[in-house]
Write a protein that holds these residues in place. Structure first.
Motif, PDB file in Angstrom:
ATOM      1  N   TYR A   1      12.850  -1.213  -0.655  1.00  0.00           N
ATOM      2  CA  TYR A   1      13.700  -0.139  -1.333  1.00  0.00           C
ATOM      3  C   TYR A   1      13.913   1.038  -2.151  1.00  0.00           C
ATOM      4  CZ  TYR A   1      18.549   2.009  -0.627  1.00  0.00           C
ATOM      5  OH  TYR A   1      19.366   3.133  -0.641  1.00  0.00           O
ATOM      6  N   PHE A   2      13.167   1.991  -2.955  1.00  0.00           N
ATOM      7  CA  PHE A   2      13.215   3.190  -3.675  1.00  0.00           C
ATOM      8  C   PHE A   2      13.981   4.142  -4.328  1.00  0.00           C
ATOM      9  CE2 PHE A   2       9.484   1.689  -0.608  1.00  0.00           C
ATOM     10  CZ  PHE A   2       8.334   1.738  -2.632  1.00  0.00           C
ATOM     11  N   CYS A   3      14.119   3.853  -5.346  1.00  0.00           N
ATOM     12  CA  CYS A   3      15.017   5.099  -5.726  1.00  0.00           C
ATOM     13  C   CYS A   3      13.648   6.537  -5.669  1.00  0.00           C
ATOM     14  CB  CYS A   3      14.653   4.869  -7.825  1.00  0.00           C
ATOM     15  SG  CYS A   3      16.552   3.732  -8.104  1.00  0.00           S
ATOM     16  N   HIS A   4      13.634   7.368  -5.086  1.00  0.00           N
ATOM     17  CA  HIS A   4      12.753   7.860  -4.695  1.00  0.00           C
ATOM     18  C   HIS A   4      12.459   9.611  -5.981  1.00  0.00           C
ATOM     19  CE1 HIS A   4      11.795  10.535  -0.513  1.00  0.00           C
ATOM     20  NE2 HIS A   4      10.796  10.128  -2.001  1.00  0.00           N
TER      21      HIS A   4
ATOM     22  N   GLU B   1       7.908   8.175  -8.289  1.00  0.00           N
ATOM     23  CA  GLU B   1       7.429   9.623  -9.087  1.00  0.00           C
ATOM     24  C   GLU B   1       8.645   9.380 -10.642  1.00  0.00           C
ATOM     25  OE1 GLU B   1       5.321  11.253  -8.393  1.00  0.00           O
ATOM     26  OE2 GLU B   1       4.830  10.573  -7.087  1.00  0.00           O
ATOM     27  N   TRP B   2       8.417   8.210 -10.928  1.00  0.00           N
ATOM     28  CA  TRP B   2       8.953   8.018 -12.340  1.00  0.00           C
ATOM     29  C   TRP B   2       8.856   7.923 -13.266  1.00  0.00           C
ATOM     30  CZ3 TRP B   2      13.947   4.518 -12.918  1.00  0.00           C
ATOM     31  CH2 TRP B   2      15.308   4.175 -12.155  1.00  0.00           C
ATOM     32  N   SER B   3       8.805   8.647 -15.067  1.00  0.00           N
ATOM     33  CA  SER B   3       7.444   7.996 -15.405  1.00  0.00           C
ATOM     34  C   SER B   3       7.969   6.920 -15.799  1.00  0.00           C
ATOM     35  CB  SER B   3       7.981   8.919 -17.230  1.00  0.00           C
ATOM     36  OG  SER B   3       9.023   8.637 -17.321  1.00  0.00           O
ATOM     37  N   ALA B   4       6.521   6.294 -17.058  1.00  0.00           N
ATOM     38  CA  ALA B   4       6.616   4.600 -17.432  1.00  0.00           C
ATOM     39  C   ALA B   4       7.836   4.244 -18.023  1.00  0.00           C
ATOM     40  CB  ALA B   4       5.070   5.005 -17.776  1.00  0.00           C
TER      41      ALA B   4
ATOM     42  N   THR C   1       1.821  -0.594  -6.294  1.00  0.00           N
ATOM     43  CA  THR C   1       2.169   0.737  -5.960  1.00  0.00           C
ATOM     44  C   THR C   1       1.844   0.631  -4.951  1.00  0.00           C
ATOM     45  OG1 THR C   1      -0.054   0.794  -6.285  1.00  0.00           O
ATOM     46  CG2 THR C   1       0.996   1.784  -8.220  1.00  0.00           C
ATOM     47  N   THR C   2       2.416   1.183  -3.903  1.00  0.00           N
ATOM     48  CA  THR C   2       2.581   2.167  -2.290  1.00  0.00           C
ATOM     49  C   THR C   2       1.808   3.690  -2.747  1.00  0.00           C
ATOM     50  OG1 THR C   2       5.198   2.749  -2.323  1.00  0.00           O
ATOM     51  CG2 THR C   2       4.233  -0.010  -1.514  1.00  0.00           C
ATOM     52  N   ILE C   3       0.491   4.233  -2.558  1.00  0.00           N
ATOM     53  CA  ILE C   3       0.776   5.492  -2.642  1.00  0.00           C
ATOM     54  C   ILE C   3       0.993   6.213  -1.668  1.00  0.00           C
ATOM     55  CG2 ILE C   3      -0.998   4.809  -4.703  1.00  0.00           C
ATOM     56  CD1 ILE C   3      -2.938   5.656  -2.645  1.00  0.00           C
ATOM     57  N   TRP C   4       1.250   7.457  -2.066  1.00  0.00           N
ATOM     58  CA  TRP C   4       1.297   8.176  -1.305  1.00  0.00           C
ATOM     59  C   TRP C   4       0.056   9.963  -1.390  1.00  0.00           C
ATOM     60  CZ3 TRP C   4       3.687  13.557  -2.010  1.00  0.00           C
ATOM     61  CH2 TRP C   4       3.918  13.963  -3.192  1.00  0.00           C
ATOM     62  N   SER C   5      -0.009  10.565  -0.090  1.00  0.00           N
ATOM     63  CA  SER C   5      -0.776  11.892  -0.237  1.00  0.00           C
ATOM     64  C   SER C   5      -2.323  11.505  -0.446  1.00  0.00           C
ATOM     65  CB  SER C   5      -0.790  12.752  -1.378  1.00  0.00           C
ATOM     66  OG  SER C   5      -0.578  14.490  -0.469  1.00  0.00           O
TER      67      SER C   5
ATOM     68  N   LEU D   1      18.566  -9.584 -15.064  1.00  0.00           N
ATOM     69  CA  LEU D   1      18.498  -9.360 -13.421  1.00  0.00           C
ATOM     70  C   LEU D   1      17.183  -8.876 -12.694  1.00  0.00           C
ATOM     71  CD1 LEU D   1      21.317  -6.172 -14.069  1.00  0.00           C
ATOM     72  CD2 LEU D   1      21.567  -8.546 -13.610  1.00  0.00           C
ATOM     73  N   ILE D   2      16.678  -8.906 -11.701  1.00  0.00           N
ATOM     74  CA  ILE D   2      15.915  -8.370 -10.785  1.00  0.00           C
ATOM     75  C   ILE D   2      15.496  -6.772 -11.248  1.00  0.00           C
ATOM     76  CG2 ILE D   2      14.095  -8.648  -8.596  1.00  0.00           C
ATOM     77  CD1 ILE D   2      16.265 -10.782  -7.980  1.00  0.00           C
ATOM     78  N   GLY D   3      14.507  -6.889 -11.805  1.00  0.00           N
ATOM     79  CA  GLY D   3      13.698  -5.526 -11.722  1.00  0.00           C
ATOM     80  C   GLY D   3      13.004  -4.958 -10.865  1.00  0.00           C
ATOM     81  N   PRO D   4      12.422  -3.474 -11.213  1.00  0.00           N
ATOM     82  CA  PRO D   4      11.702  -2.445 -10.211  1.00  0.00           C
ATOM     83  C   PRO D   4      10.652  -3.939  -9.927  1.00  0.00           C
ATOM     84  CG  PRO D   4      11.882  -1.592 -12.289  1.00  0.00           C
ATOM     85  CD  PRO D   4      12.444  -2.148 -12.611  1.00  0.00           C
ATOM     86  N   THR D   5       9.679  -3.925  -8.388  1.00  0.00           N
ATOM     87  CA  THR D   5       8.275  -5.018  -8.700  1.00  0.00           C
ATOM     88  C   THR D   5       7.455  -3.140  -8.352  1.00  0.00           C
ATOM     89  OG1 THR D   5       9.871  -6.659  -6.701  1.00  0.00           O
ATOM     90  CG2 THR D   5       7.672  -5.935  -6.624  1.00  0.00           C
ATOM     91  N   MET D   6       8.273  -1.918  -7.426  1.00  0.00           N
ATOM     92  CA  MET D   6       6.682  -1.354  -6.731  1.00  0.00           C
ATOM     93  C   MET D   6       6.976  -0.110  -7.880  1.00  0.00           C
ATOM     94  SD  MET D   6       9.332  -2.528  -4.510  1.00  0.00           S
ATOM     95  CE  MET D   6      10.119  -1.608  -3.731  1.00  0.00           C
ATOM     96  N   GLU D   7       6.392   0.894  -7.630  1.00  0.00           N
ATOM     97  CA  GLU D   7       6.736   2.181  -7.965  1.00  0.00           C
ATOM     98  C   GLU D   7       5.342   3.356  -6.703  1.00  0.00           C
ATOM     99  OE1 GLU D   7       7.584   4.954  -9.674  1.00  0.00           O
ATOM    100  OE2 GLU D   7       6.391   6.416  -8.964  1.00  0.00           O
ATOM    101  N   GLN D   8       5.629   4.347  -6.127  1.00  0.00           N
ATOM    102  CA  GLN D   8       5.060   5.019  -5.865  1.00  0.00           C
ATOM    103  C   GLN D   8       5.239   6.624  -6.110  1.00  0.00           C
ATOM    104  OE1 GLN D   8       6.589   6.489  -0.507  1.00  0.00           O
ATOM    105  NE2 GLN D   8       6.447   3.919  -0.807  1.00  0.00           N
ATOM    106  N   PRO D   9       3.632   6.857  -6.495  1.00  0.00           N
ATOM    107  CA  PRO D   9       3.536   7.836  -6.430  1.00  0.00           C
ATOM    108  C   PRO D   9       2.317   8.854  -6.035  1.00  0.00           C
ATOM    109  CG  PRO D   9       1.772   6.037  -7.802  1.00  0.00           C
ATOM    110  CD  PRO D   9       3.240   5.353  -6.447  1.00  0.00           C
ATOM    111  N   GLN D  10       2.094   9.715  -6.453  1.00  0.00           N
ATOM    112  CA  GLN D  10       1.098  10.345  -5.422  1.00  0.00           C
ATOM    113  C   GLN D  10      -0.476   9.865  -5.727  1.00  0.00           C
ATOM    114  OE1 GLN D  10      -0.395  14.785  -4.558  1.00  0.00           O
ATOM    115  NE2 GLN D  10       1.419  15.026  -5.805  1.00  0.00           N
TER     116      GLN D  10
END
Length: 327
Positions: free
Chosen positions: A121-124, A155-158, A206-210, A173-182
């Motif tokens: 589940y991503f924060c878009h 598409e969040w900044s570092a 990372t689950t990269i797009w485009s 808490l459990i933090g973010p596991t992955m980022e989906q960047p272009q």
């Protein structure tokens, strides 16, 4: 198919995955979407990417029907959704990353996809109007409820991702596991520079797009034609103007010439280049035709040919490698 860990997590994702942006519920028929899902799954793809904002929720409905139709065992596939842009209802609380929308959007995605939980589940996008603490707590609630298994960003900044990680650590808490960047041969700054600290010290996946730069690196446009492509879709004029910028097109044409020398389709060369980066967990493919998807899914076979010499030649053609920041 090759499988890779999603960052430091134990989750194994197929190196190539299937996304539904601009296709499911919009560009292609439901029958074609169902066929694409089957082709991908049969080739070993286990990750199917979606979002509430894709075709205003219709993309998830189409994918959900396909998942039910195929009847695959739940432990054999990974499905995602993303929250931020809203679906059909875009009222004041129907968008963004507030606790209310994060949780309601998750429940809506579960209904549309016809599954009991989301694997990812991503924060878009980042939400400047919501404290990151509120979003992290909301995601943790969904994790505790078993409605999601991993959460991440897109598409969040570092700096924003680091803040989310810090909040999670502060409150156990459990933090973010992955980022989906272009990420592709024309868009490299985040993955190859900005995120390096996150990869090296926090195990971000990372689950990269485009990966084909909206088709520019697919070989379709090196002859100057955009017919029967997403660039001809209504509302995509902005994308067409960006993709077919003269400088980018010139580089794509030169890369096409090199791909021809190697006797490798330009699309597969571009995808293999992305897969060559060890910080790429999975490359999300988009497709509107089964033949196109079948061809791109064989990219794994040419990975051994992407040696240092080939990489060096690609770099000399593209001239897009980012300059590393000095810290």
């Amino acid at each position: 198919m090759e499988y890779r860990r999603l960052g430091k997590s134990g989750l194994q994702v197929s190196a190539l995955s299937l996304g539904s942006w601009l296709t499911f519920g919009q560009q292609i028929s439901d029958e074609t979407a169902d066929e694409l899902m089957g082709v991908a799954y049969d080739a070993g793809v286990n990750f199917f990417d979606n979002a509430e904002g894709y075709a205003e929720g219709k993309s998830e409905i189409v994918m959900g029907k396909s998942l039910k139709n195929h009847g695959w065992e739940r432990d054999t596939f990974i499905v995602s959704s993303k929250v931020f842009f809203g679906a059909e209802n875009k009222g004041p609380n129907g968008i963004g990353l507030s606790r209310k929308h994060v949780i309601e959007a998750c429940n809506a995605a579960l209904r549309r996809l016809q599954v009991d939980y989301l694997d990812l589940y991503f924060c878009h996008r980042p939400d400047k109007n919501t404290p990151i603490e509120e979003t992290v707590f909301a995601m943790n609630t969904l994790l505790q409820q078993g409605k999601i298994l991993y959460w991440g960003t897109s598409e969040w900044s570092a700096a924003e991702i680091m803040e989310a990680i810090s909040v999670a650590k502060q409150y156990n808490l459990i933090g973010p596991t992955m980022e989906q960047p272009q990420y592709n041969l024309l868009e490299r700054k985040k993955v190859e520079n900005e995120y390096l600290h996150l990869f090296n010290n926090h195990g971000l996946g990372t689950t990269i797009w485009s990966p084909l730069a909206s088709g520019l690196l697919s070989g379709k446009y090196t002859k100057g034609s955009t017919g029967d492509t997403r660039l001809d879709m209504k509302g995509m004029e902005w994308l067409k103007e960006s993709v077919l910028a003269e400088e980018k097109l010139d580089k794509a044409k030169k890369l096409q010439e090199y791909a021809d020398e190697l006797n490798i389709p330009l699309a597969k060369l571009s995808l293999a280049w992305c897969l060559n980066n060890p910080n790429v967990s999975t490359v999300i493919l988009g497709a509107s035709k089964t033949e196109q998807l079948k061809e791109n899914l064989t990219t794994i076979d040419i990975l051994p040919r992407i040696n240092d010499e080939v990489i060096e030649k690609i770099e000399s053609i593209m001239q897009t490698k980012p300059v590393l920041s000095q810290f």
